[in-house]
Design a protein around this motif. Sequence first.
Motif, PDB file in Angstrom:
ATOM      1  N   LEU A  63     -29.449 -10.098 -25.474  1.00 22.84           N
ATOM      2  CA  LEU A  63     -28.161  -9.775 -24.869  1.00 22.84           C
ATOM      3  C   LEU A  63     -27.158  -9.364 -25.938  1.00 22.84           C
ATOM      4  N   ASN A  64     -26.345  -8.310 -25.620  1.00 19.80           N
ATOM      5  CA  ASN A  64     -25.249  -7.987 -26.525  1.00 19.80           C
ATOM      6  C   ASN A  64     -24.073  -8.920 -26.240  1.00 19.80           C
ATOM      7  N   GLN A  65     -22.960  -8.718 -26.939  1.00 15.34           N
ATOM      8  CA  GLN A  65     -21.833  -9.650 -26.823  1.00 15.34           C
ATOM      9  C   GLN A  65     -21.233  -9.647 -25.421  1.00 15.34           C
ATOM     10  N   LEU A  66     -21.067  -8.428 -24.858  1.00 15.89           N
ATOM     11  CA  LEU A  66     -20.479  -8.354 -23.529  1.00 15.89           C
ATOM     12  C   LEU A  66     -21.367  -9.030 -22.501  1.00 15.89           C
ATOM     13  N   GLU A  67     -22.698  -8.766 -22.605  1.00 14.78           N
ATOM     14  CA  GLU A  67     -23.627  -9.362 -21.661  1.00 14.78           C
ATOM     15  C   GLU A  67     -23.671 -10.893 -21.820  1.00 14.78           C
ATOM     16  N   SER A  68     -23.600 -11.373 -23.063  1.00 14.20           N
ATOM     17  CA  SER A  68     -23.596 -12.827 -23.306  1.00 14.20           C
ATOM     18  C   SER A  68     -22.364 -13.479 -22.673  1.00 14.20           C
ATOM     19  N   ASP A  69     -21.203 -12.820 -22.849  1.00 11.09           N
ATOM     20  CA  ASP A  69     -19.988 -13.376 -22.249  1.00 11.09           C
ATOM     21  C   ASP A  69     -20.102 -13.406 -20.729  1.00 11.09           C
ATOM     22  N   PHE A  70     -20.613 -12.341 -20.167  1.00  9.73           N
ATOM     23  CA  PHE A  70     -20.756 -12.255 -18.713  1.00  9.73           C
ATOM     24  C   PHE A  70     -21.672 -13.362 -18.189  1.00  9.73           C
ATOM     25  N   VAL A  71     -22.825 -13.559 -18.871  1.00  8.18           N
ATOM     26  CA  VAL A  71     -23.772 -14.591 -18.435  1.00  8.18           C
ATOM     27  C   VAL A  71     -23.163 -15.991 -18.590  1.00  8.18           C
ATOM     28  N   GLN A  72     -22.484 -16.234 -19.740  1.00  8.51           N
ATOM     29  CA  GLN A  72     -21.900 -17.558 -19.976  1.00  8.51           C
ATOM     30  C   GLN A  72     -20.842 -17.890 -18.921  1.00  8.51           C
ATOM     31  N   HIS A  73     -19.958 -16.940 -18.612  1.00  6.11           N
ATOM     32  CA  HIS A  73     -18.951 -17.173 -17.583  1.00  6.11           C
ATOM     33  C   HIS A  73     -19.573 -17.370 -16.211  1.00  6.11           C
ATOM     34  N   SER A  74     -20.655 -16.639 -15.926  1.00  4.71           N
ATOM     35  CA  SER A  74     -21.330 -16.799 -14.640  1.00  4.71           C
ATOM     36  C   SER A  74     -21.937 -18.194 -14.513  1.00  4.71           C
ATOM     37  N   VAL A  75     -22.571 -18.658 -15.622  1.00  3.47           N
ATOM     38  CA  VAL A  75     -23.151 -20.016 -15.610  1.00  3.47           C
ATOM     39  C   VAL A  75     -22.051 -21.057 -15.387  1.00  3.47           C
ATOM     40  N   ASN A  76     -20.928 -20.890 -16.095  1.00  5.54           N
ATOM     41  CA  ASN A  76     -19.819 -21.842 -15.941  1.00  5.54           C
ATOM     42  C   ASN A  76     -19.272 -21.827 -14.518  1.00  5.54           C
ATOM     43  N   ARG A  77     -19.163 -20.617 -13.986  1.00  7.16           N
ATOM     44  CA  ARG A  77     -18.675 -20.480 -12.619  1.00  7.16           C
ATOM     45  C   ARG A  77     -19.608 -21.176 -11.641  1.00  7.16           C
ATOM     46  N   ARG A  78     -20.895 -21.019 -11.843  1.00  6.54           N
ATOM     47  CA  ARG A  78     -21.864 -21.671 -10.961  1.00  6.54           C
ATOM     48  C   ARG A  78     -21.725 -23.191 -11.036  1.00  6.54           C
ATOM     49  N   LYS A  79     -21.553 -23.730 -12.250  1.00  6.93           N
ATOM     50  CA  LYS A  79     -21.390 -25.171 -12.404  1.00  6.93           C
ATOM     51  C   LYS A  79     -20.139 -25.674 -11.682  1.00  6.93           C
ATOM     52  N   GLN A  80     -19.041 -24.911 -11.802  1.00  6.64           N
ATOM     53  CA  GLN A  80     -17.803 -25.309 -11.136  1.00  6.64           C
ATOM     54  C   GLN A  80     -17.972 -25.361  -9.623  1.00  6.64           C
ATOM     55  N   ILE A  81     -18.676 -24.333  -9.094  1.00  5.57           N
ATOM     56  CA  ILE A  81     -18.875 -24.287  -7.643  1.00  5.57           C
ATOM     57  C   ILE A  81     -19.753 -25.444  -7.180  1.00  5.57           C
ATOM     58  N   VAL A  82     -20.824 -25.710  -7.939  1.00  4.54           N
ATOM     59  CA  VAL A  82     -21.699 -26.831  -7.583  1.00  4.54           C
ATOM     60  C   VAL A  82     -20.930 -28.153  -7.612  1.00  4.54           C
ATOM     61  N   LEU A  83     -20.122 -28.327  -8.695  1.00  2.40           N
ATOM     62  CA  LEU A  83     -19.344 -29.557  -8.827  1.00  2.40           C
ATOM     63  C   LEU A  83     -18.331 -29.684  -7.681  1.00  2.40           C
ATOM     64  N   THR A  84     -17.693 -28.556  -7.363  1.00  3.32           N
ATOM     65  CA  THR A  84     -16.713 -28.579  -6.269  1.00  3.32           C
ATOM     66  C   THR A  84     -17.379 -28.933  -4.954  1.00  3.32           C
ATOM     67  N   ARG A  85     -18.549 -28.347  -4.727  1.00  5.92           N
ATOM     68  CA  ARG A  85     -19.242 -28.636  -3.473  1.00  5.92           C
ATOM     69  C   ARG A  85     -19.643 -30.105  -3.389  1.00  5.92           C
ATOM     70  N   TRP A  86     -20.136 -30.631  -4.542  1.00  7.23           N
ATOM     71  CA  TRP A  86     -20.509 -32.048  -4.545  1.00  7.23           C
ATOM     72  C   TRP A  86     -19.272 -32.934  -4.357  1.00  7.23           C
ATOM     73  N   SER A  87     -18.173 -32.515  -4.975  1.00  4.87           N
ATOM     74  CA  SER A  87     -16.936 -33.288  -4.834  1.00  4.87           C
ATOM     75  C   SER A  87     -16.460 -33.295  -3.395  1.00  4.87           C
ATOM     76  N   LEU A  88     -16.518 -32.085  -2.784  1.00  6.57           N
ATOM     77  CA  LEU A  88     -16.106 -32.011  -1.387  1.00  6.57           C
ATOM     78  C   LEU A  88     -17.013 -32.841  -0.499  1.00  6.57           C
ATOM     79  N   THR A  89     -18.307 -32.781  -0.824  1.00 10.93           N
ATOM     80  CA  THR A  89     -19.250 -33.599  -0.053  1.00 10.93           C
ATOM     81  C   THR A  89     -18.954 -35.079  -0.230  1.00 10.93           C
ATOM     82  N   GLY A  90     -18.709 -35.467  -1.508  1.00  9.05           N
ATOM     83  CA  GLY A  90     -18.376 -36.863  -1.773  1.00  9.05           C
ATOM     84  C   GLY A  90     -17.080 -37.270  -1.117  1.00  9.05           C
ATOM     85  N   LEU A  91     -16.079 -36.348  -1.177  1.00  8.37           N
ATOM     86  CA  LEU A  91     -14.805 -36.649  -0.540  1.00  8.37           C
ATOM     87  C   LEU A  91     -14.974 -36.821   0.958  1.00  8.37           C
TER      88      LEU A  91
END
Length: 842
Positions: A63-91
Motif C-alpha cells: 500500500l502507498n501512503q494514501l491507501e494506508s491512511d484510507f485503510v487505517q481510517h476505515s479500520v478505526n471507523r469499523r471499530k467505532q461502529i462495532v463499539l457503538t452497536r455493542w454499547s447501544l445493545t448494552g444500554l
Amino acid sequence: MRGWDELQQWIKQQQELITLQRLLTPAATEWQLRQKPRSYLWYANPRLALLEQVLRSKTNNWLNQLESDFVQHSVNRRKQIVLTRWSLTGLAFMILLSTLLVIWHQLQRTWMQAYAARAENLLQVDPVAGMMLSIRTTGQNRANPFLGVLSPVQASLLNAMQLARESNHLQQTYTQGSASAVAIHPNGQIMASAGNTGQIYLWNLEGEWQGTWQGNGTLITSLDFSPDGSLLIGSGRGDGQPPVVQVWDRSGNLIQFAQAAAPLTAVAFNLDGSQFVTGYADGRIQRWDGQGNLVGNPLPPPASPITALALSLDGQIASGDDLGKIQLWDSQGQPISPPLQSQSAAERSPAIRSLSFSPDGQHLLSNSVSGAVFLWSRRPDAGWEGLPLGATQVSTIFSPVSHAVFRPDRSTLDRSTPDRSTIVSGGEDGTVRLWTLAGQPIGEPMLANNDQIRSVAVSPDQQTIVSGSEDGSIRLWSLRDDNIIRILSFQDALPQTLKSPIGKTALSRDGRMAAIGDADGMVYLWDTQGKLIGQPFRVSEQEVSILHFSETGNELIAGDSSSVRLWDRQGNPVSQPIRHAATLLSEATLSPDGERIISGDFNGNLALWDRQGNLITDSGNPALAERPQETVSSIAFNAQGKVAIGGTVLGRPTGSLCLLDLRATQPTLSLDTCHREASSVVAFSPDGETVAIGGTNGSIRLLNTRTQEWSPPFRGHQQPVTAIAFSPTGDGLTSGSRDGTIRFSNLQGEPIGQPLPSPPDVTGAVTSIAFSEDGRTLTVGNADRKVWLWQSNWRSWLQTACNRLRYHPVMRNPQTEINLGASQTCRSEVFSLPDRPPEPTP
C-alpha cells in the motif's frame, strides 16, 4: 510439475490483489478529493479484513501512503461502529433490566403494602394471626434491601404490637368442658385451672402441663392461691345449692380448712396474707390471723348464705350473699352503713360471685352471677356509692362480665400516694378489658376469638393476665409495658413540702436525663429509672419557664421570663444572668458547641451572648431588623451554624420561620431568609439540611434549607404541635401535641401506625421529645409531671412482637405458610427458640 499447483495459487492471489488494488486506489483517491469524509470509508466492505492484514504485514505491504491512511481510517471507523452497536445493545439491555427491576420493586412494594393492609384487617378479628402476618411481612420486606422497611409495614407491626396482647394459648386437653376458673401462683411461674369435673390442672406459663389434683367433683367457678402460695382455694356450686369451698395444700392434697356446722362457702385473704376471713352457708363470717387462729367472735349472719368475701389491708370486710346484697364491716367486726344492693333481687342470678378491695381500700369490685359488675367507691362521709363498670361510656354497649378482678399496684399500698391499680374483666363476648378506677376503659379490648370468658387472673408482677373460656381454652395476655416502657411520675417523688405545680420539663439529647422545673423556681434532675441525680437547685424565685439541656447534657439553660442563666448539673451558675431590656424572655438555647447563647422575647427581639453571658449582638443589628416582630417560640441549631427561629403571634394562627447564620469566624448573627409559616416548635434533621416546623394548627412541614423547598403539610394532630424530633437516622419524624398524642411518620408525611395516646392517668400537652442514641427508645416529657418512654422503631417493635409470641403454638409449632414465615423471621432477626423452656418449680 510438482510446483504447478503452487504457481497457480500464487497467480490467483496476485490477481485478487491486483483487483483489490484497482478498487482501493480510486476509492482512496475520491476520499482524499472530498476532504476525507467518514461516509466514504470502507468500514462495512468485506475486503477490509484482507487490507488490514496487508497494512499490518512487514514483508508484503504494497500500500502507498494514501491507501494506508484510507485503510487505517476505515479500520478505526469499523471499530467505532462495532463499539457503538455493542454499547447501544448494552444500554438497551441495561434499560430493559432497570425497567424490569423497577417493575419488580414496584410489585414487591405493592405486595408488601397489600400484606400489611391484610394484617391490619386481621388484627380486628384475629389479633394473633394479624401479628404473625405482620412479622412475616416485615421479614419479607427485610429480604429486599433496596426497599427499606416500608411505612405501611412498620405501621402494621406497630399496631400489632399494641393490639395483639395474646402471648400463649393452651387447650385443656386433659379436661372436659370449659375452663371455668384460673389462678396464678404467687411465684408467678405456675397457674391452675379448673373445669366441670372439679379437678385442678397445673401448667407453667410456657403452656406445659404440670399435673392434676383431684377434687370432690363439684363444679369449680373460682380459684385463688393464698398469698404465701401454700394453699389453693376453689369454690363452686351445684344446681340450686350454695357454694362449697375446697382447699388443697401445696402437694395437691384436699384438706379440711375449718370445722363448722355449716358448709364453708367463701374464703378471702388480705394482700399480705396477715389475715383471712371465712364465710358459711348459714351466713356466719369468722376472722382469722395469718397463723389460723380465730380473731374475735363471728360476725352477725345476714338472712342468706355468704357467697363472696373480701378483706382489705386495714381489716375492713366486705361480704356478699345469695340475694345480691353487700355488707361492709369495720376492722372490729361492726357493720358499716346499710347493705349495698348492686341490682334488683328480681333479676336473674343476683348472687354475688366475687368481691375484691383495691390495695388502698378505697374501692370495692363486685361481680354477680348474672354478669353485672359494680365499682364501689368510698365517699368522704364514709359511705359507699357504686356505678356499673362502663356505665359512663354511653355510646358503647358491653356484654355481661363473667369475672372481674383488680390488677393492684402493689407499690402504693398506703393512702399517702394515689392508687394506680386497674381493673381486669372477662366478658361473655370473648373479650378481656382493662379499666381505670374511674370505670373508664383503657385501650382496646383483647379479643379471644369470641370464646366466652369465664374467669380471669392477674400474675403477681401484674404483667400477665390468664383467662379461661367456655370452650376449655386458656389464654395468656401480656400486659408488659412494651409500647410504654416506663412512666416516671416525678411529682410523687418530690418532697411533700415542694409539691408545687411543674413549670417545665426538658430532656437530654440522648433521652437519659430529665430536668423538671417547678413553680417555685427549683430544678430537679432525674435519670430514666426515676432516681434523683444530685440535689435540687434554685434557678429563680418564680416559675421555671425556660429549661434546656446542652448538647452534651452537662449543662442547662434555665430561668424564668425575666432572666436565664447557664448552669452546670450541680446547680452552679456558669454565666451571669441574661436579660432583655424591654420585654420578657420567651426562649433561650445554647449552641451545639456550648460557646454561645441565643435568647428571644415576646416582642420578637433576638440577642446573641457568649457562654459567660456577655452580649455579642442583638436585634439592633441591621441584619436582624427585617425579622418579623413576633414572639420567639422555638430556637434550633444545626452543626453547620444554621439557626432556625420559630415565631408565632399570640392568639392567632400566624407566624414565621426565619433562618439565620451563626458564623464561626465572626461570632455574630446574620439573617438568611424568612418564611410566613407559623412555627410553634422547630427541629433540624441529623444532617442539618432539613428543618421541621410544628404549626399552631397541628400540621407539620419540612423545609430544605439548601433548596428552600417546602414539603406539603403533614396533618393529623388536632391541636398545636408542641414537640418534634427526627429519628437518629434522619428517615423518620416523631411529633407531640397539646392533645397529648405522639405520632410517627416518614419524611413523606405518611403516618406509621396509629397515634400513640397518653398513658392512663397522664394528661396534658407533650412538652419534649428525645430519642436514645440507637433510636429504639423515645422519651417523652409531659406537662402533667410525667416522663414516659416508648419503643420507637420497627426493630424494637419486631423484637417485642416476636418475644410476646415466643412460646405460643403458632410460633413453636407453625402449621401454615404465614406462621412458618413469621417463625423464620423471628429466629433470624430476634431469637433462636429453645427446644423446651425451663420448667419452674411450684
